[in-house]
Design an enzyme around this catalytic site. Structure first.
Site, short mmCIF file in Angstrom:
data_model
loop_
_atom_site.label_atom_id
_atom_site.label_comp_id
_atom_site.label_asym_id
_atom_site.label_seq_id
_atom_site.Cartn_x
_atom_site.Cartn_y
_atom_site.Cartn_z
N CYS A 1 -3.38 0.49 3.84
CA CYS A 1 -4.65 -0.21 3.62
C CYS A 1 -4.38 -1.72 3.60
O CYS A 1 -3.46 -2.19 2.92
CB CYS A 1 -5.27 0.24 2.30
SG CYS A 1 -5.83 1.96 2.33
N CYS B 1 0.89 -1.17 0.00
CA CYS B 1 0.00 0.00 0.00
C CYS B 1 0.91 1.21 0.00
O CYS B 1 1.52 1.54 1.02
CB CYS B 1 -0.92 0.02 1.23
SG CYS B 1 -1.96 1.50 1.27
N CYS C 1 -0.62 4.54 2.26
CA CYS C 1 -0.68 4.50 3.72
C CYS C 1 -0.45 3.05 4.17
O CYS C 1 0.65 2.54 4.05
CB CYS C 1 -2.00 5.05 4.24
SG CYS C 1 -3.45 4.41 3.40
#
Length: 205
Positions: free
Chosen positions: A110, A105, A108
């Site tokens: 996720c 990811c 961030c």
């Protein structure tokens, strides 16, 4: 992979708030640090990944479910009762002799909590998030995963809209194992793509 000299992003305000509350409760003797570690371990290693392992083992043994999982992972996984906000939209990428899949990811962290539990610390590290996309083969080598040069590596970037899970290749020697036995072979990291499953020996089968 981690370089202490590299700058990392500061924790988010909610994370800082949670840490402050946790510290205060521990200081007042209302919370046992060991209990916190135990809860985290349950979600990171023992609960969430078992859900994902059950999904993969079912796909290995049930051709109809296997097809359903590849065509509509969200529906297939929800049919097993594994739902939640972080698992609202899912996609399963299947490893094959020709292709190895890796999940990251870049924005961030996720991550499909309902089927994989809490994300490992390295999954959230800026070094992994950037390098997995730029040079996935080298990153996998650092995890002990050697992918031959003639084998394609596909990197899947999870985001707020969709989260990815890797279906590892079924280990050689596991042909006579039950669905429950197969689930015991499947690791969290293999469902991220940073680990391979070892062949099953005669003693293990």
């Amino acid at each position: 992979m981690h370089n202490p000299d590299e700058k990392t992003q500061p924790p988010s305000p909610p994370t800082l708030r949670i840490k402050a509350i946790q510290s205060l409760l521990i200081e007042k003797g209302l919370l046992d640090p060991a209990a916190v570690d135990e809860i985290i371990d349950i979600f990171e290693h023992r609960l969430g990944p078992k859900n994902g392992a059950a999904v993969i083992a079912k796909a290995w043994t049930d051709p109809a479910f296997h097809q359903h999982l590849l065509e509509d992972a969200t529906s297939a996984i929800h049919s097993m009762g594994f739902t939640g906000l972080e698992g609202a939209h899912l996609y399963v990428a299947e490893n094959t002799p020709e292709v190895h899949n890796l999940v990251v990811c870049t924005l961030c962290s996720c991550y499909p909590w309902p089927v994989l539990g809490l994300p490992p610390t390295w999954f959230k590290a800026p070094q992994y998030r950037s390098r997995a996309v730029i040079d996935p083969r080298s990153v996998l080598e650092e995890f002990g995963v050697h992918v031959p040069d003639d084998k394609e590596i596909r990197v899947w970037d999870s985001n707020a809209e969709i989260r990815y899970i890797v279906m590892p290749e079924r280990p050689a020697g596991s042909e006579g194992m039950s669905e429950a036995e197969l689930a015991q072979l499947i690791t969290r990291d293999s469902m991220i793509g940073t680990a391979l499953l070892a062949p099953v020996t005669g003693e293990s089968a």
